[in-house]
Motif scaffolding. Sequence first.
Motif, PDB file in Angstrom:
ATOM      1  N   HIS A 183       0.803  -1.214   0.000  1.00 37.10           N
ATOM      2  CA  HIS A 183       0.000   0.000   0.000  1.00 37.10           C
ATOM      3  C   HIS A 183       0.840   1.271   0.000  1.00 37.10           C
ATOM      4  O   HIS A 183       0.389   2.307  -0.486  1.00 37.10           O
ATOM      5  CB  HIS A 183      -0.955   0.011   1.196  1.00 37.10           C
ATOM      6  N   ASN A 184       2.059   1.203   0.552  1.00 40.60           N
ATOM      7  CA  ASN A 184       2.901   2.398   0.613  1.00 40.60           C
ATOM      8  C   ASN A 184       3.923   2.468  -0.515  1.00 40.60           C
ATOM      9  O   ASN A 184       4.856   3.268  -0.469  1.00 40.60           O
ATOM     10  CB  ASN A 184       3.604   2.482   1.968  1.00 40.60           C
ATOM     11  N   ARG A 185       3.734   1.631  -1.547  1.00 38.69           N
ATOM     12  CA  ARG A 185       4.640   1.648  -2.699  1.00 38.69           C
ATOM     13  C   ARG A 185       3.911   1.890  -4.026  1.00 38.69           C
ATOM     14  O   ARG A 185       4.542   1.913  -5.078  1.00 38.69           O
ATOM     15  CB  ARG A 185       5.394   0.316  -2.785  1.00 38.69           C
ATOM     16  N   LEU A 186       2.623   2.104  -3.957  1.00 41.42           N
ATOM     17  CA  LEU A 186       1.858   2.275  -5.187  1.00 41.42           C
ATOM     18  C   LEU A 186       2.222   3.559  -5.927  1.00 41.42           C
ATOM     19  O   LEU A 186       2.036   3.669  -7.136  1.00 41.42           O
ATOM     20  CB  LEU A 186       0.363   2.239  -4.882  1.00 41.42           C
ATOM     21  N   HIS A 187       2.772   4.522  -5.184  1.00 43.18           N
ATOM     22  CA  HIS A 187       3.182   5.766  -5.835  1.00 43.18           C
ATOM     23  C   HIS A 187       4.322   5.539  -6.830  1.00 43.18           C
ATOM     24  O   HIS A 187       4.590   6.392  -7.688  1.00 43.18           O
ATOM     25  CB  HIS A 187       3.625   6.796  -4.791  1.00 43.18           C
ATOM     26  N   LEU A 188       5.004   4.409  -6.737  1.00 46.08           N
ATOM     27  CA  LEU A 188       6.073   4.091  -7.672  1.00 46.08           C
ATOM     28  C   LEU A 188       5.526   3.618  -9.022  1.00 46.08           C
ATOM     29  O   LEU A 188       6.268   3.539  -9.999  1.00 46.08           O
ATOM     30  CB  LEU A 188       6.984   3.000  -7.093  1.00 46.08           C
ATOM     31  N   GLN A 189       4.223   3.318  -9.068  1.00 45.89           N
ATOM     32  CA  GLN A 189       3.647   2.734 -10.266  1.00 45.89           C
ATOM     33  C   GLN A 189       2.592   3.596 -10.942  1.00 45.89           C
ATOM     34  O   GLN A 189       2.267   3.376 -12.103  1.00 45.89           O
ATOM     35  CB  GLN A 189       3.025   1.370  -9.933  1.00 45.89           C
ATOM     36  N   MET A 190       2.062   4.587 -10.218  1.00 47.46           N
ATOM     37  CA  MET A 190       0.931   5.332 -10.768  1.00 47.46           C
ATOM     38  C   MET A 190       0.778   6.657 -10.042  1.00 47.46           C
ATOM     39  O   MET A 190       1.341   6.842  -8.956  1.00 47.46           O
ATOM     40  CB  MET A 190      -0.361   4.513 -10.614  1.00 47.46           C
ATOM     41  N   PRO A 191       0.008   7.588 -10.604  1.00 47.27           N
ATOM     42  CA  PRO A 191      -0.309   8.814  -9.873  1.00 47.27           C
ATOM     43  C   PRO A 191      -1.105   8.500  -8.610  1.00 47.27           C
ATOM     44  O   PRO A 191      -1.827   7.502  -8.543  1.00 47.27           O
ATOM     45  CB  PRO A 191      -1.157   9.613 -10.871  1.00 47.27           C
ATOM     46  N   VAL A 192      -0.965   9.361  -7.616  1.00 51.03           N
ATOM     47  CA  VAL A 192      -1.623   9.177  -6.328  1.00 51.03           C
ATOM     48  C   VAL A 192      -2.450  10.411  -6.016  1.00 51.03           C
ATOM     49  O   VAL A 192      -2.025  11.542  -6.258  1.00 51.03           O
ATOM     50  CB  VAL A 192      -0.577   8.937  -5.220  1.00 51.03           C
ATOM     51  N   ARG A 193      -3.641  10.182  -5.467  1.00 52.43           N
ATOM     52  CA  ARG A 193      -4.448  11.288  -4.968  1.00 52.43           C
ATOM     53  C   ARG A 193      -4.797  11.022  -3.511  1.00 52.43           C
ATOM     54  O   ARG A 193      -5.259   9.924  -3.168  1.00 52.43           O
ATOM     55  CB  ARG A 193      -5.722  11.461  -5.788  1.00 52.43           C
ATOM     56  N   VAL A 194      -4.570  12.007  -2.651  1.00 54.45           N
ATOM     57  CA  VAL A 194      -4.829  11.878  -1.228  1.00 54.45           C
ATOM     58  C   VAL A 194      -5.912  12.879  -0.842  1.00 54.45           C
ATOM     59  O   VAL A 194      -5.792  14.069  -1.131  1.00 54.45           O
ATOM     60  CB  VAL A 194      -3.558  12.142  -0.397  1.00 54.45           C
ATOM     61  N   ALA A 195      -6.971  12.383  -0.208  1.00 55.98           N
ATOM     62  CA  ALA A 195      -8.080  13.241   0.212  1.00 55.98           C
ATOM     63  C   ALA A 195      -8.145  13.284   1.735  1.00 55.98           C
ATOM     64  O   ALA A 195      -8.143  12.243   2.397  1.00 55.98           O
ATOM     65  CB  ALA A 195      -9.395  12.720  -0.358  1.00 55.98           C
ATOM     66  N   ASP A 196      -8.194  14.490   2.284  1.00 59.87           N
ATOM     67  CA  ASP A 196      -8.345  14.664   3.721  1.00 59.87           C
ATOM     68  C   ASP A 196      -9.826  14.615   4.090  1.00 59.87           C
ATOM     69  O   ASP A 196     -10.671  14.292   3.273  1.00 59.87           O
ATOM     70  CB  ASP A 196      -7.720  15.986   4.165  1.00 59.87           C
ATOM     71  N   GLY A 197     -10.131  14.970   5.314  1.00 56.84           N
ATOM     72  CA  GLY A 197     -11.525  14.973   5.754  1.00 56.84           C
ATOM     73  C   GLY A 197     -11.675  14.247   7.070  1.00 56.84           C
ATOM     74  O   GLY A 197     -10.703  13.946   7.766  1.00 56.84           O
ATOM     75  N   ALA A 198     -12.913  13.960   7.428  1.00 55.70           N
ATOM     76  CA  ALA A 198     -13.202  13.249   8.667  1.00 55.70           C
ATOM     77  C   ALA A 198     -12.606  11.844   8.619  1.00 55.70           C
ATOM     78  O   ALA A 198     -12.332  11.318   7.533  1.00 55.70           O
ATOM     79  CB  ALA A 198     -14.718  13.171   8.862  1.00 55.70           C
ATOM     80  N   PRO A 199     -12.379  11.218   9.774  1.00 64.08           N
ATOM     81  CA  PRO A 199     -11.832   9.856   9.780  1.00 64.08           C
ATOM     82  C   PRO A 199     -12.660   8.916   8.907  1.00 64.08           C
ATOM     83  O   PRO A 199     -13.881   8.842   9.037  1.00 64.08           O
ATOM     84  CB  PRO A 199     -11.902   9.458  11.253  1.00 64.08           C
ATOM     85  N   ALA A 200     -11.968   8.211   8.023  1.00 50.88           N
ATOM     86  CA  ALA A 200     -12.638   7.342   7.047  1.00 50.88           C
ATOM     87  C   ALA A 200     -12.458   5.867   7.358  1.00 50.88           C
ATOM     88  O   ALA A 200     -13.136   5.034   6.756  1.00 50.88           O
ATOM     89  CB  ALA A 200     -12.104   7.634   5.637  1.00 50.88           C
ATOM     90  N   TRP A 201     -11.563   5.537   8.273  1.00 48.79           N
ATOM     91  CA  TRP A 201     -11.255   4.134   8.552  1.00 48.79           C
ATOM     92  C   TRP A 201     -10.831   3.975  10.002  1.00 48.79           C
ATOM     93  O   TRP A 201     -10.539   4.964  10.682  1.00 48.79           O
ATOM     94  CB  TRP A 201     -10.147   3.621   7.622  1.00 48.79           C
ATOM     95  N   LEU A 202     -10.830   2.721  10.451  1.00 49.74           N
ATOM     96  CA  LEU A 202     -10.501   2.429  11.829  1.00 49.74           C
ATOM     97  C   LEU A 202      -9.636   1.178  11.883  1.00 49.74           C
ATOM     98  O   LEU A 202     -10.024   0.126  11.367  1.00 49.74           O
ATOM     99  CB  LEU A 202     -11.786   2.238  12.636  1.00 49.74           C
ATOM    100  N   GLN A 203      -8.461   1.311  12.469  1.00 50.31           N
ATOM    101  CA  GLN A 203      -7.577   0.169  12.697  1.00 50.31           C
ATOM    102  C   GLN A 203      -7.701  -0.274  14.148  1.00 50.31           C
ATOM    103  O   GLN A 203      -7.678   0.550  15.059  1.00 50.31           O
ATOM    104  CB  GLN A 203      -6.117   0.523  12.397  1.00 50.31           C
ATOM    105  N   VAL A 204      -7.826  -1.575  14.337  1.00 45.03           N
ATOM    106  CA  VAL A 204      -8.020  -2.135  15.668  1.00 45.03           C
ATOM    107  C   VAL A 204      -6.703  -2.724  16.163  1.00 45.03           C
ATOM    108  O   VAL A 204      -6.111  -3.583  15.510  1.00 45.03           O
ATOM    109  CB  VAL A 204      -9.111  -3.221  15.652  1.00 45.03           C
ATOM    110  N   ILE A 205      -6.250  -2.255  17.303  1.00 38.72           N
ATOM    111  CA  ILE A 205      -5.022  -2.775  17.905  1.00 38.72           C
ATOM    112  C   ILE A 205      -5.397  -3.917  18.845  1.00 38.72           C
ATOM    113  O   ILE A 205      -6.208  -3.757  19.758  1.00 38.72           O
ATOM    114  CB  ILE A 205      -4.284  -1.680  18.703  1.00 38.72           C
TER     115      ILE A 205
END
Length: 290
Positions: A183-205
């Motif tokens: 997921h952190n290497r896709l910028h090596l293969q294609m254009p990237v767009r990053v959108a800010d805003g309210a929390p969109a996801w949740l990771q569970v520890i």
Amino acid sequence: MTTVSIDHVLLTRFNLPSVGPESVIRAQDGWLRDRVELFEGHTVPSVRAQSAAARLHWLVFLDRESPGWLVDRLAPLVDEGLLHPVFGEQFTNEDVVAEARALTGGTGDVLLTTNLDNDDALAVDFAERLHRLVTSSRTEALYLSNGLILTADEAYLRHDPHNAFVSVVEPWEDAKTVWRDWHNRLHLQMPVRVADGAPAWLQVIHGRNVSNRVRGRLVDAASYRDSFPGQLDAVRSPTRGALLRDRLVRVPLRAAKESVRRLGKTVVMGLFGKDGLDRVKERLQRGPAT
């Protein structure tokens, strides 16, 4: 704004045979039963609650040797039409595209695939926000940069512009899906767009995480409960003192540790590549030799 028809597919690796650091965790007693509990408690309800659920499909990839109790446990979700299971061992990009086409019909202008781990959750408008970003058929990696990190009773606001909830939009005829690289290497293969805003996801520890850990800053989760129904009910509201201590002490400490980890990963990747980094992670998971 250009109207683009989208075939959107969530992709989840559930218990596929694996090598590297995850294989150590997966081999531990109870891993699968614990993972099902997390899946049913976090991932499933968040997908079911999507505001754009009618335009969403879900492929869940499972080991062909999965125990019968697991297949039975997932059966109601299959009957509901919430997810589509795919059984096997290893899947190429072409295999995943073929499964996505069979599930959706492949009639859209583009294929949009999103990585979703089986112990994490999505905000109710996650898919809807992604769909608004798709305005052309060119290949792009899309990130919703803000999310929450959830521990037993605390929530942390995390800004991660290259997070694991990444999506890739691409024309069907050249599709390779979001799983074409880390997921952190896709910028090596294609254009990237990053959108800010309210929390969109949740990771569970939890105790069996391979790489997730507390990051970001401590927050009062009350204002985010509507976006994550049922996910934040056990989170307590932190005191002003706790928020201040986190901001002044714990955040800088976590940032320093992350810098060290990031430097170490960069050095290992530069010397030994992705496979070498996996070997180092696996050794750390196994602990010191006896």
